[in-house]
Design a protein around this motif. Structure first.
Motif: not given
Length: 133
Positions: A57-60, A64-68, A96-99, A113-119
């Motif tokens: 998960a940390e790697q993903r 994907r540039g997700i910072v919480l 938000r757009d993170i799953a 996953m971010d929004g683009s990966s969830v589609k």
């Protein structure tokens, strides 16, 4: 003053310092310090263990540039708390757009996953979903 302390005044040690008084004060100080240290450590431990991220998960998240932010992590941890009260085991948490797929008993984010990966993605092996407001 308690009877125990009064009795301690009557018994002097080698240097003229009441043995009982010295022992009681030292034990009380030690217990107080120990309780304070344990409480702080336990509190820190709980704070750290509210939500963990697997290496995957940390790697993903990095890829994907997700910072919480801390407040966002608190909201996600609260969502996991709610899922746990309902008996969830593996939950899809949408923020938000993170799953995120979270193993609820271990409080571990397994993947994110971010929004683009969830589609067009199908989530399997989950028993619940939580949408974080």
């Amino acid at each position: 003053m308690s009877d125990r302390l009064l009795a301690a005044h009557l018994t002097a040690g080698p240097a003229g310092v009441p043995k009982g008084l010295r022992t009681v004060a030292t034990a009380a100080d030690r217990d107080s310090l120990l309780a304070h240290t344990q409480a702080a450590s336990f509190k820190d431990l709980l704070a750290k263990e509210r939500l963990r991220f697997s290496q995957h998960a940390e790697q993903r998240l990095r890829q994907r540039g997700i910072v919480l932010q801390p407040d966002q992590l608190d909201r996600i941890a609260n969502a996991v708390d709610r899922a746990a009260t309902k008996g969830a085991k593996d939950s899809l948490v949408i923020f938000r757009d993170i799953a995120m797929i979270v193993n609820v008993p271990n409080r571990t984010v397994v993947t994110a996953m971010d929004g683009s990966s969830v589609k067009d993605h199908v989530f399997t092996q989950i028993d619940s979903a939580v949408v974080v407001a």
